[in-house]
Design a protein around this motif. Structure first.
Motif, PDB file in Angstrom:
ATOM      1  N   ASN A 424       0.818  -1.219   0.000  1.00  0.00           N
ATOM      2  CA  ASN A 424       0.000   0.000   0.000  1.00  0.00           C
ATOM      3  C   ASN A 424       0.851   1.268   0.000  1.00  0.00           C
ATOM      4  OD1 ASN A 424      -2.521  -1.294   0.020  1.00  0.00           O
ATOM      5  ND2 ASN A 424      -2.456  -1.547   2.252  1.00  0.00           N
ATOM      6  N   TYR A 425       2.074   1.158   0.530  1.00  0.00           N
ATOM      7  CA  TYR A 425       2.935   2.330   0.661  1.00  0.00           C
ATOM      8  C   TYR A 425       3.843   2.524  -0.555  1.00  0.00           C
ATOM      9  CZ  TYR A 425       1.622   1.983   5.589  1.00  0.00           C
ATOM     10  OH  TYR A 425       0.921   1.939   6.773  1.00  0.00           O
ATOM     11  N   ALA A 426       3.966   1.489  -1.346  1.00  0.00           N
ATOM     12  CA  ALA A 426       4.878   1.568  -2.488  1.00  0.00           C
ATOM     13  C   ALA A 426       4.334   2.534  -3.536  1.00  0.00           C
ATOM     14  CB  ALA A 426       5.078   0.187  -3.099  1.00  0.00           C
ATOM     15  N   GLY A 427       5.264   3.120  -4.294  1.00  0.00           N
ATOM     16  CA  GLY A 427       4.850   4.014  -5.362  1.00  0.00           C
ATOM     17  C   GLY A 427       5.756   5.223  -5.482  1.00  0.00           C
ATOM     18  N   HIS A 428       5.311   6.153  -6.289  1.00  0.00           N
ATOM     19  CA  HIS A 428       6.074   7.365  -6.593  1.00  0.00           C
ATOM     20  C   HIS A 428       5.468   8.539  -5.833  1.00  0.00           C
ATOM     21  CE1 HIS A 428       7.538  10.392  -9.859  1.00  0.00           C
ATOM     22  NE2 HIS A 428       8.329  10.373  -8.814  1.00  0.00           N
ATOM     23  N   TYR A 429       6.332   9.303  -5.167  1.00  0.00           N
ATOM     24  CA  TYR A 429       5.898  10.458  -4.385  1.00  0.00           C
ATOM     25  C   TYR A 429       6.628  11.704  -4.884  1.00  0.00           C
ATOM     26  CZ  TYR A 429       3.999   7.086  -0.987  1.00  0.00           C
ATOM     27  OH  TYR A 429       3.295   6.075  -0.375  1.00  0.00           O
ATOM     28  N   ARG A 430       5.883  12.808  -4.994  1.00  0.00           N
ATOM     29  CA  ARG A 430       6.502  14.053  -5.467  1.00  0.00           C
ATOM     30  C   ARG A 430       6.049  15.225  -4.622  1.00  0.00           C
ATOM     31  NH1 ARG A 430       7.537  15.614 -11.504  1.00  0.00           N
ATOM     32  NH2 ARG A 430       8.887  16.944 -10.246  1.00  0.00           N
ATOM     33  N   GLY A 431       6.973  16.187  -4.449  1.00  0.00           N
ATOM     34  CA  GLY A 431       6.643  17.419  -3.775  1.00  0.00           C
ATOM     35  C   GLY A 431       6.264  18.487  -4.781  1.00  0.00           C
ATOM     36  N   ASP A 432       6.404  19.744  -4.376  1.00  0.00           N
ATOM     37  CA  ASP A 432       5.968  20.833  -5.253  1.00  0.00           C
ATOM     38  C   ASP A 432       7.071  21.377  -6.142  1.00  0.00           C
ATOM     39  OD1 ASP A 432       7.496  22.148  -3.414  1.00  0.00           O
ATOM     40  OD2 ASP A 432       5.898  23.439  -2.650  1.00  0.00           O
ATOM     41  N   ASN A 433       8.204  20.664  -6.197  1.00  0.00           N
ATOM     42  CA  ASN A 433       9.240  21.023  -7.180  1.00  0.00           C
ATOM     43  C   ASN A 433       9.988  19.761  -7.583  1.00  0.00           C
ATOM     44  OD1 ASN A 433      11.975  20.851  -5.681  1.00  0.00           O
ATOM     45  ND2 ASN A 433      10.733  22.095  -4.280  1.00  0.00           N
ATOM     46  N   ALA A 434      10.780  19.873  -8.631  1.00  0.00           N
ATOM     47  CA  ALA A 434      11.408  18.690  -9.233  1.00  0.00           C
ATOM     48  C   ALA A 434      12.417  18.007  -8.330  1.00  0.00           C
ATOM     49  CB  ALA A 434      12.092  19.086 -10.546  1.00  0.00           C
ATOM     50  N   TYR A 435      12.899  18.694  -7.278  1.00  0.00           N
ATOM     51  CA  TYR A 435      13.899  18.099  -6.393  1.00  0.00           C
ATOM     52  C   TYR A 435      13.271  17.318  -5.247  1.00  0.00           C
ATOM     53  CZ  TYR A 435      17.153  20.866  -9.071  1.00  0.00           C
ATOM     54  OH  TYR A 435      17.887  21.397 -10.109  1.00  0.00           O
ATOM     55  N   LEU A 436      11.957  17.371  -5.130  1.00  0.00           N
ATOM     56  CA  LEU A 436      11.246  16.572  -4.131  1.00  0.00           C
ATOM     57  C   LEU A 436      10.612  15.396  -4.855  1.00  0.00           C
ATOM     58  CD1 LEU A 436       9.551  19.402  -2.020  1.00  0.00           C
ATOM     59  CD2 LEU A 436      11.747  18.267  -1.627  1.00  0.00           C
ATOM     60  N   ASP A 437      11.348  14.315  -4.950  1.00  0.00           N
ATOM     61  CA  ASP A 437      10.942  13.194  -5.781  1.00  0.00           C
ATOM     62  C   ASP A 437      11.529  11.916  -5.200  1.00  0.00           C
ATOM     63  OD1 ASP A 437       9.983  12.706  -8.962  1.00  0.00           O
ATOM     64  OD2 ASP A 437      11.395  11.227  -8.154  1.00  0.00           O
ATOM     65  N   LEU A 438      10.683  10.939  -4.893  1.00  0.00           N
ATOM     66  CA  LEU A 438      11.203   9.667  -4.388  1.00  0.00           C
ATOM     67  C   LEU A 438      10.274   8.519  -4.772  1.00  0.00           C
ATOM     68  CD1 LEU A 438       9.532   8.727  -1.593  1.00  0.00           C
ATOM     69  CD2 LEU A 438      10.848  10.592  -0.628  1.00  0.00           C
ATOM     70  N   THR A 439      10.831   7.330  -4.774  1.00  0.00           N
ATOM     71  CA  THR A 439      10.109   6.122  -5.154  1.00  0.00           C
ATOM     72  C   THR A 439      10.319   5.054  -4.096  1.00  0.00           C
ATOM     73  OG1 THR A 439      10.340   6.613  -7.508  1.00  0.00           O
ATOM     74  CG2 THR A 439       9.854   4.335  -6.915  1.00  0.00           C
ATOM     75  N   LEU A 440       9.246   4.349  -3.724  1.00  0.00           N
ATOM     76  CA  LEU A 440       9.307   3.287  -2.727  1.00  0.00           C
ATOM     77  C   LEU A 440       8.866   1.971  -3.347  1.00  0.00           C
ATOM     78  CD1 LEU A 440       7.616   5.110   0.310  1.00  0.00           C
ATOM     79  CD2 LEU A 440      10.053   4.971  -0.235  1.00  0.00           C
ATOM     80  N   THR A 441       9.568   0.899  -3.004  1.00  0.00           N
ATOM     81  CA  THR A 441       9.209  -0.444  -3.451  1.00  0.00           C
ATOM     82  C   THR A 441       9.267  -1.397  -2.254  1.00  0.00           C
ATOM     83  OG1 THR A 441      11.507  -0.939  -4.053  1.00  0.00           O
ATOM     84  CG2 THR A 441      10.063  -0.098  -5.793  1.00  0.00           C
ATOM     85  N   VAL A 442       8.533  -2.489  -2.337  1.00  0.00           N
ATOM     86  CA  VAL A 442       8.519  -3.481  -1.256  1.00  0.00           C
ATOM     87  C   VAL A 442       9.758  -4.358  -1.358  1.00  0.00           C
ATOM     88  CG1 VAL A 442       7.281  -5.427  -0.235  1.00  0.00           C
ATOM     89  CG2 VAL A 442       6.004  -3.492  -1.183  1.00  0.00           C
ATOM     90  N   ASN A 443      10.383  -4.581  -0.194  1.00  0.00           N
ATOM     91  CA  ASN A 443      11.561  -5.443  -0.132  1.00  0.00           C
ATOM     92  C   ASN A 443      11.477  -6.262   1.155  1.00  0.00           C
ATOM     93  OD1 ASN A 443      14.039  -6.681  -0.106  1.00  0.00           O
ATOM     94  ND2 ASN A 443      15.203  -4.840  -0.583  1.00  0.00           N
ATOM     95  N   LYS A 444      10.899  -7.477   1.046  1.00  0.00           N
ATOM     96  CA  LYS A 444      10.708  -8.366   2.202  1.00  0.00           C
ATOM     97  C   LYS A 444       9.834  -7.682   3.256  1.00  0.00           C
ATOM     98  CE  LYS A 444      15.039 -10.812   1.301  1.00  0.00           C
ATOM     99  NZ  LYS A 444      16.381 -11.184   1.813  1.00  0.00           N
ATOM    100  N   ASP A 445      10.415  -7.394   4.454  1.00  0.00           N
ATOM    101  CA  ASP A 445       9.616  -6.838   5.539  1.00  0.00           C
ATOM    102  C   ASP A 445       9.774  -5.330   5.687  1.00  0.00           C
ATOM    103  OD1 ASP A 445      12.225  -6.810   6.385  1.00  0.00           O
ATOM    104  OD2 ASP A 445      11.814  -7.638   8.376  1.00  0.00           O
ATOM    105  N   HIS A 446      10.297  -4.690   4.649  1.00  0.00           N
ATOM    106  CA  HIS A 446      10.488  -3.242   4.709  1.00  0.00           C
ATOM    107  C   HIS A 446      10.304  -2.652   3.311  1.00  0.00           C
ATOM    108  CE1 HIS A 446      14.535  -4.808   3.708  1.00  0.00           C
ATOM    109  NE2 HIS A 446      14.602  -3.725   2.944  1.00  0.00           N
ATOM    110  N   LEU A 447      10.478  -1.354   3.217  1.00  0.00           N
ATOM    111  CA  LEU A 447      10.422  -0.675   1.929  1.00  0.00           C
ATOM    112  C   LEU A 447      11.818  -0.229   1.533  1.00  0.00           C
ATOM    113  CD1 LEU A 447       7.335   1.623   2.637  1.00  0.00           C
ATOM    114  CD2 LEU A 447       7.352  -0.365   1.118  1.00  0.00           C
ATOM    115  N   SER A 448      12.150  -0.367   0.273  1.00  0.00           N
ATOM    116  CA  SER A 448      13.369   0.216  -0.280  1.00  0.00           C
ATOM    117  C   SER A 448      12.984   1.496  -1.010  1.00  0.00           C
ATOM    118  CB  SER A 448      14.057  -0.742  -1.248  1.00  0.00           C
ATOM    119  OG  SER A 448      14.569  -1.860  -0.558  1.00  0.00           O
ATOM    120  N   GLY A 449      13.848   2.496  -0.933  1.00  0.00           N
ATOM    121  CA  GLY A 449      13.520   3.755  -1.586  1.00  0.00           C
ATOM    122  C   GLY A 449      14.722   4.407  -2.212  1.00  0.00           C
TER     123      GLY A 449
END
Length: 502
Positions: A424-449
């Motif tokens: 549910n938490y995985a996906g692409h997240y963006r802020g209000d400018n191009a430098y606020l950008d991150l991606t989360l993926t599932v990796n076993k019991d945690h998220l990789s980003g």
């Protein structure tokens, strides 16, 4: 009787005027090489350089460029030198000033509108040279962190980023990367050529430094030394990959070899060589701002000033120009002593008490050279206590991590989501400018980003709070998710910045 004692006796008997130094520079270099070899468990890799104006007195390396491999550090291995980059940029800036390419005494308002700077900072009052001597009273942690850990900031974006994230600080000297980052941006804006290209054009190519670059991509993947973090005897060394090109910046963005830094040190001891004039060197070494010599500093010697990338300090009555470099998993240091016509550099591809060790090694060389009364006691103290200090540093790091993980806001780490819930938490997240950008993926019991070239993991603590970890033993950072009525994230907040889920 040791060579050192024989030399001292010979000096006393012959009254040789050269015996103002109890050991010759070459003999002191031999002593310091032996000192390093007697230091226990330095690993993974180390390098030491000593030069005078005409000769390389010591160019020696030890160990591996990457733990767990058979790849040795060689005199040609590019090693990351972090903030020592400032001295290289300072000399480039002095040269370009004298070549009338970019006037160091021009006000900032000549390049950027006053509205680019935080309220209370007069862009007409501050000059380019003030940027390079850490005097412009602006801080912008977001920008310097972005440059050092994530990605390159576009030149055209600097003014609005400084306006948005910059803050006015108290006037006076305050060491920071920002001034050098801004100078690099203005340099490219004015000339159309990047600071990386200017370094190559002014220094690396003319002085034949083939193993030096502001771009790690100039070398094959297994040529460049990796950095390392000590995790204890069971876990051993954690290798940290070399910086990407995007994380190399004008305040800390050079890899160089021991052979190349020998040429750099000799250039700084000279009266000018090739395209670098005596005036260029004098300006880069000249004090630009006074410091309080009683103030504590990382070099543990009195420092009375700062030039363009050099701390101006005093050791045993001699002026020493010195600058270190530190980053995750690496420590390095260089110094020149003009009166003694000596240049020194130490490299370590770990951060395991090696910051302290590099300055101790520089000072130990000078104690040998000057036959200072305490040279033997200092040697004995440093060698006998090194392992204990390494153990204490590891314990402190582990204790700080343990304490941070016991903080109330983690609520005893009660949340243990299934892989499906984590999705549910995985996906692409963006802020209000191009430098606020991150991606989360599932990796076993945690998220990789990842956010550009910055890599991290997110460990769940509660349904809305996750802990961000980047390197071993670093304290976790709080990442807080905003959940909708169905319990699914719609945004996250990290370091005071909000990212919307896309």
């Amino acid at each position: 009787m040791k060579l050192h004692a024989l030399l001292t006796l010979a000096c006393a008997l012959t009254l040789n005027p050269l015996c103002a130094l109890a050991a010759t520079p070459q003999q002191a270099a031999d002593y310091i090489a032996d000192y390093i070899e007697r230091t226990p468990e330095l690993g993974p890799g180390l390098g030491m350089v000593v030069v005078n104006q005409d000769k390389v007195l010591l160019n020696k390396v030890w160990g591996k460029r990457r733990a767990g491999t058979n790849l040795p550090v060689t005199p040609q291995t590019p090693l990351y030198i972090a903030s020592q980059t400032k001295a290289y940029m300072g000399l480039v800036a002095a040269h370009l000033h004298h070549q009338k390419v970019l006037d160091l005494y021009a006000p900032l308002s000549q390049f950027w509108p006053a509205s680019s700077f935080p309220e209370g900072v007069d862009a007409k009052q501050w000059r380019l040279i003030d940027l390079l001597s850490h005097q412009v009273p602006v801080s912008a942690d977001f920008v310097t962190e972005m440059e050092a850990y994530m990605t390159q900031v576009a030149v055209d974006d600097y003014p609005w980023l400084i306006k948005r994230y910059g803050k006015k600080r108290d006037e006076g000297f305050e060491y920071d990367n920002l001034g050098y980052n801004i100078y690099g941006a203005i340099l490219q804006q004015v000339t159309g050529r990047s600071w990386q290209d200017w370094l190559a054009k002014v220094l690396f190519k003319p002085f034949i430094m083939p193993h030096s670059s502001a771009r790690t991509s100039d070398f094959a993947a297994d040529e460049v030394a990796w950095n390392h973090i000590w995790q204890g005897s069971e876990a051993g060394w954690k290798p940290v990959p070399p910086k990407t090109d995007a994380m190399m910046h004008s305040a800390g963005g050079i890899v160089t070899s021991t052979s190349d830094i020998a040429k750099w040190l000799q250039l700084n001891l000279s009266a000018g060589q090739g395209n670098i004039s005596a005036a260029d060197l004098a300006l880069s070494h000249q004090q630009a701002v006074a410091l309080d010599p009683q103030a504590r500093n990382v070099y543990r010697i009195p420092c009375q000033g700062y030039s363009l990338g050099w701390n101006i300090c005093t050791f045993k009555g001699y002026s020493v120009l010195i600058h270190g470099g530190g980053y995750t998993g690496s420590r390095s240091l260089m110094a020149i002593v003009p009166e003694l016509k000596i240049g020194l550099a130490t490299f370590s591809n770990s951060d395991n008490m090696t910051g302290r060790y590099t300055i101790q090694t520089i000072k130990q060389y000078l104690l040998y050279l000057l036959d200072a009364p305490e040279y033997k006691a200092a040697e004995r103290e440093n060698l006998s206590t090194y392992q204990d200090k390494v153990a204490k540093l590891l314990n402190r790091r582990q204790q700080r991590l343990n304490d941070a993980e016991q903080a109330e806001h983690w609520q005893q780490w009660r949340y243990a989501p299934s892989k499906k819930e984590l999705a549910n938490y995985a996906g692409h997240y963006r802020g209000d400018n191009a430098y606020l950008d991150l991606t989360l993926t599932v990796n076993k019991d945690h998220l990789s980003g990842h956010s550009f070239d910055y890599r991290f993991t997110l460990k769940p603590a509660t349904q809305s709070r996750f802990a961000l970890y980047d390197v071993p033993l670093a304290q976790p950072q709080l990442v807080e998710f905003k959940l909708n009525e169905e319990g699914k994230p719609v945004s996250l907040e990290w370091a005071g910045r909000v990212y919307q889920r896309q």
